[in-house]
Structures are given as C-alpha cells and as structure tokens.
Design an enzyme around this catalytic site. Structure first.
Site, PDB file in Angstrom:
ATOM      1  N   HIS A  82      -8.099   7.786 -11.208  1.00 47.89           N
ATOM      2  CA  HIS A  82      -7.274   8.062 -10.032  1.00 47.89           C
ATOM      3  C   HIS A  82      -5.816   8.164 -10.433  1.00 47.89           C
ATOM      4  O   HIS A  82      -5.332   7.382 -11.242  1.00 47.89           O
ATOM      5  CB  HIS A  82      -7.444   6.954  -8.977  1.00 47.89           C
ATOM      6  CG  HIS A  82      -7.091   7.412  -7.600  1.00 47.89           C
ATOM      7  ND1 HIS A  82      -8.044   7.852  -6.697  1.00 47.89           N
ATOM      8  CD2 HIS A  82      -5.908   7.523  -6.977  1.00 47.89           C
ATOM      9  CE1 HIS A  82      -7.443   8.197  -5.573  1.00 47.89           C
ATOM     10  NE2 HIS A  82      -6.140   8.002  -5.719  1.00 47.89           N
ATOM     11  N   ASP A 161      -8.618   4.085   5.172  1.00 46.01           N
ATOM     12  CA  ASP A 161      -7.664   4.811   4.324  1.00 46.01           C
ATOM     13  C   ASP A 161      -7.540   6.255   4.769  1.00 46.01           C
ATOM     14  O   ASP A 161      -6.454   6.834   4.722  1.00 46.01           O
ATOM     15  CB  ASP A 161      -8.081   4.754   2.848  1.00 46.01           C
ATOM     16  CG  ASP A 161      -7.046   5.440   1.970  1.00 46.01           C
ATOM     17  OD1 ASP A 161      -5.888   4.972   1.969  1.00 46.01           O
ATOM     18  OD2 ASP A 161      -7.348   6.457   1.340  1.00 46.01           O
ATOM     19  N   ARG A 168       0.459   8.052   6.924  1.00 46.52           N
ATOM     20  CA  ARG A 168       1.569   7.767   5.993  1.00 46.52           C
ATOM     21  C   ARG A 168       2.202   9.057   5.504  1.00 46.52           C
ATOM     22  O   ARG A 168       3.403   9.153   5.314  1.00 46.52           O
ATOM     23  CB  ARG A 168       1.063   6.939   4.805  1.00 46.52           C
ATOM     24  CG  ARG A 168       0.762   5.497   5.160  1.00 46.52           C
ATOM     25  CD  ARG A 168      -0.019   4.811   4.058  1.00 46.52           C
ATOM     26  NE  ARG A 168       0.670   4.852   2.786  1.00 46.52           N
ATOM     27  CZ  ARG A 168       0.069   4.979   1.602  1.00 46.52           C
ATOM     28  NH1 ARG A 168      -1.250   5.060   1.523  1.00 46.52           N
ATOM     29  NH2 ARG A 168       0.765   5.016   0.509  1.00 46.52           N
ATOM     30  N   SER A 183      -4.575   1.410  -0.883  1.00 48.50           N
ATOM     31  CA  SER A 183      -5.200   2.710  -0.622  1.00 48.50           C
ATOM     32  C   SER A 183      -6.075   3.126  -1.805  1.00 48.50           C
ATOM     33  O   SER A 183      -7.243   3.503  -1.641  1.00 48.50           O
ATOM     34  CB  SER A 183      -4.089   3.742  -0.373  1.00 48.50           C
ATOM     35  OG  SER A 183      -4.570   5.050  -0.515  1.00 48.50           O
ATOM     36  N   LYS A 187     -10.558   2.478  -2.261  1.00 50.68           N
ATOM     37  CA  LYS A 187     -11.446   3.627  -2.507  1.00 50.68           C
ATOM     38  C   LYS A 187     -12.194   3.457  -3.822  1.00 50.68           C
ATOM     39  O   LYS A 187     -13.378   3.767  -3.931  1.00 50.68           O
ATOM     40  CB  LYS A 187     -10.644   4.930  -2.535  1.00 50.68           C
ATOM     41  CG  LYS A 187     -10.183   5.371  -1.158  1.00 50.68           C
ATOM     42  CD  LYS A 187      -9.342   6.621  -1.198  1.00 50.68           C
ATOM     43  CE  LYS A 187      -8.026   6.432  -1.872  1.00 50.68           C
ATOM     44  NZ  LYS A 187      -6.940   7.285  -1.460  1.00 50.68           N
TER      45      LYS A 187
HETATM   46  N1  URA Z   1      -3.027   8.099  -3.852  1.00 46.73           N
HETATM   47  C1  URA Z   1      -3.782   7.417  -2.958  1.00 46.73           C
HETATM   48  O1  URA Z   1      -5.002   7.516  -2.965  1.00 46.73           O
HETATM   49  N2  URA Z   1      -3.167   6.636  -2.082  1.00 46.73           N
HETATM   50  C2  URA Z   1      -1.834   6.483  -2.053  1.00 46.73           C
HETATM   51  O2  URA Z   1      -1.356   5.744  -1.245  1.00 46.73           O
HETATM   52  C3  URA Z   1      -1.052   7.201  -2.987  1.00 46.73           C
HETATM   53  C4  URA Z   1      -1.676   7.998  -3.877  1.00 46.73           C
END
Ligand code: URA
Length: 433
Positions: A82, A161, A168, A183, A187
């Site tokens: 990620h 999220d 956001r 966040s 995930k």
């Molecule tokens: N990537 C994400 O999944 N969440 C965030 O808050 C910022 C970047």
C-alpha cells in the site's frame, strides 16, 4: 452520546475514549451521523490529532465496521502493498505483476484518487473493459488461479473507510497521521494477507511533507501491522517530484507498461524494484539483494509484463491496449507548458502538479465527479534537467480546452528554474520494520 459532544471534545483537544470512537465510526457508517457533523469531527482531529491509543481504537473500529476477507483458501504467503499516496504513483501496476510472476500471491484491494493524488482503481479503469468491482469469490478465485488480482474495495470491506475516505478527500482532512494510519491499516488487516509492504511517501507531492513525519507514520503503521501478527515493512520514498514522467490515469498505465518492458524512467524503476524486492523478501524468497535481482529479472525477461496481461484478460480488460499502449484512451486537446526562462529545473512542486492534473480531469473535485481517463500531464523536463526559454516542460491533455487554461495557471507557480543543476537526491529515504 451525541456526535456534537464528540466534535466539541476533540475540538477542545481532549482524548476520546474507545467507546466514543466506536460510536462515531458506527454512527457515520450507518448514516446516523450526517456528513456535516462527520466533516467537523474530522477537522477537529486534523487540528488536534489523536494519540496512539486513539489511533489503534480508530483502526479497530474501522476494521470491525465490515467483513474480513479470508484468504486461507489460497496457498502460500500472501503479500499486500500500500502506498500513502503520491503524484504519478503507478507502482502497484508494476510491482504486483513482478511479485506474482514468482508465484507469490498478490491479493490487492486499491483505492481511488484522493485529494491531489491518484488511485490505482481509477488508473486500471482506463483500460477499456477492465473490471475493478470483483465479487469476493471472483477475487479469491483469480488469486488462487493466476496469483494476482487488483480490485476496488468490496462494499462491505471497511465500509467506514469507504465513506470517510471520500469525505476526507473533499473536506481538506486527508493529511493527518492518525487518519491515514487507521485508513490504510484497517484495510490491510481486513484483507487477510500474511505480510504487508508499505510505501510511505514524503515531500511536496505527499501527504507527509517531511521525512520526520513520514517516519512517524511508517512507525505507527508498522507497529499496528506487526502487532496484529502480519509481517510489516515500510519504505520511505521520495515524492518531492512526481514519480516517473506521466500523471493521469491512461498516461500512467502507459508508463507502467513501458517500465515492465524495460523502458520506464529510472526513478520509477528504482522505487518499483525496491518495493517488489521487499515484497519478495517478506514472502521468504531470500535475502534482500537476491530479491532485488529477482525483481529486475522479471522485467528483463518480460515475465512480469505477461503476468499483467494475464490479469487484464482475467478482469475483462482489453489486452491489446497493453500490447500497444497507443490504443489507450486519448484526450481531444493537447497543449504545451513552456519554460519562461532558461536554466536548470531546481524544483517542481509535485502537489501543484497533482492539483493541475485534477483540474485537467484526471481526479475529482467533488465526491460525485467522474474522472476523464485520458486527462493528465506528460513531463518532458524534471528536476535537475537543463531547459531553454520557450522549451516544452510538459504536454497537457484534456477533453475540454478551458481545463487546460486553468491547469496552466497552477503549473506556472509549480516550478523553480535556477542557474545551476541541483544535487541528485535518493529515491529511497528509509526502511522501517
Ligand atoms: N491511502 C489510504 O488508503 N488512506 C489514506 O488516508 C491515505 C492514503
């Protein structure tokens, strides 16, 4: 308990309890707390922060807002990756096929663009026919059978999220360490991979502007991941300049394919090799140096490119656009951004380039807005390059000429041209495990 009490408590800089955080997350996810109160709450968190306990509680509450994906039917060490988000960050499109080409299963759920940064799902959807909305069964079947799937978050995977991320994005509340950590890690934990490699970006195009902030975010996320029993490593990588030369969805797919063909820009290649090497490393494929060689070999031998094509076919996309990227969506209008003076590019503010690409149509200004897959920026010059007055710095692509004028205004203030070449800066700025 009322949402208003929590907003006021956080506005006044007080620590929230686990129960209060659960109340907010559950209430907002179920639609009982409206967007305007959630926005105020997020802004209070943005200004006053959350401590480690609050961040862990937020991560847990978000994780518990939906289902978890059980990947145990897939043999092997499943590895996820990620990025905290950047401009021109198309690394997933390169790295996931490299890793999968070695038989390491990659089950990746990605996001859409956020703020000035792009999202992998939007990029993949610029491939005609490509489906990112896979059912849970199809997602798992693809990983089991071909070793790779990259999809959007399914509806019930961290629904908290999904809603918060979109809110956001349009309320100026992205750049907060706790909100980003919760966040991303909610995930990552909901999706049952065994190991996780995080790419924490830092610099003008990243949410974390300094290396120190990026290190804090990386440490927090690595601790959350390891604490949950997942082997987690974070790289801190430079995002003070856009990654690669292309910004915008189809343009980034094109550049990712070029990279898998061994013809990509050096900075992108370096970050991709390092990420892929770390993913192979956490999957137990050997020492990091060996894993770097494996990653480079998958590009040289085109095995990673073949894996990408396999994934595109599986997910309904047209493989001809990968074999010949000139078939990807193309914008109606092209314009040049020209240098106003001669010298060397000292600085390019990646955030402003990201904003300009959103204005061109490559990202969203509101939650509901559709994106234009063909829109974006192709940089001809980058930091350290010599440039003559009137020379092209970049090509801009859009489906509406007015958007080009708007973007050019933003771009003008995004570049500094100086008399001397600036020293070279490394792309990889740290590693935390
Ligand atoms: N990537 C994400 O999944 N969440 C965030 O808050 C910022 C970047």
């Amino acid at each position: 308990m009322f949402a208003l009490d929590l907003i006021i408590k956080k506005r006044n800089g007080q620590k929230l309890t686990k129960g209060e955080i659960e109340y907010f997350v559950n209430g907002y996810t179920k639609g009982e707390i409206p967007d305007y109160q959630a926005s105020a709450f997020l802004m209070a968190v943005y200004f006053n922060g959350m401590d480690t306990d609050e961040t862990l509680w937020l991560t847990e509450a978000m994780l518990n807002s939906g289902d978890r994906v059980d990947l145990s039917a897939i043999p092997g060490v499943k590895v996820d990756k990620h990025s905290t988000g950047g401009v021109g960050d198309k690394t997933t499109l390169v790295v996931a096929p490299i890793v999968a080409s070695y038989g390491v299963p990659v089950a990746k759920m990605s996001g859409r663009g956020l703020g000035h940064t792009g999202g992998t799902v939007d990029k993949l959807e610029s491939i005609p026919g490509f489906r990112t909305n896979l059912s849970r069964e199809e997602f798992i079947r693809n990983v089991r059978e071909i070793g790779i799937a990259v999809a959007g978050q399914t509806e019930n995977l961290v629904p908290a999220d999904k809603k918060l991320y979109a809110l956001r994005d349009v309320t100026g509340t992205v750049e907060n360490i706790s909100l980003i950590a919760a966040s991303i890690m909610s995930k990552k934990l909901a999706l049952g991979s065994d190991a996780i490699v995080l790419d924490v970006k830092t610099g003008s195009g990243a949410f974390m502007k300094t290396v120190a902030e990026a290190e804090r975010l990386a440490r927090l996320m690595v601790d959350i991941g390891n604490g949950a029993g997942r082997r987690t490593v974070a790289l801190i990588t430079d995002m003070d300049r856009p990654l690669g030369n292309n910004i915008g969805n189809a343009l980034e797919v094109k550049e990712a394919v070029e990279t898998l063909n061994g013809k990509g820009p050096e900075d992108l290649k370096e970050v991709c090799i390092e990420l892929a090497a770390n993913m192979l490393f956490v999957a137990g494929k050997g020492e990091i140096e060996l894993c770097r060689n494996l990653a480079a070999e998958a590009i040289e031998k085109r095995t990673a490119l073949n894996k990408l094509i396999e994934m595109v076919i599986r997910q309904g996309g047209d493989p001809k656009v990968i074999e010949d990227t000139s078939k990807l969506p193309r914008a109606e209008f092209r314009a040049e951004w020209k240098a106003e003076k001669s010298g060397f590019v000292e600085k390019m503010n990646a955030e402003r380039l990201g904003i300009a690409s959103v204005l061109l149509g490559a990202g969203r200004k509101t939650k509901e807005e559709a994106i234009d897959p063909a829109a974006g920026i192709e940089l001809v010059k980058k930091t350290r390059d010599k440039v003559e007055k009137g020379e092209t710095i970049a090509f801009l692509y859009a489906s509406d000429e007015n958007r080009i004028h708007e973007a050019l205004q933003v771009l003008k203030s995004s570049i500094v041209i100086g008399p001397e070449p600036v020293p070279e800066k490394p792309m990889i700025l740290g590693r935390i495990q």
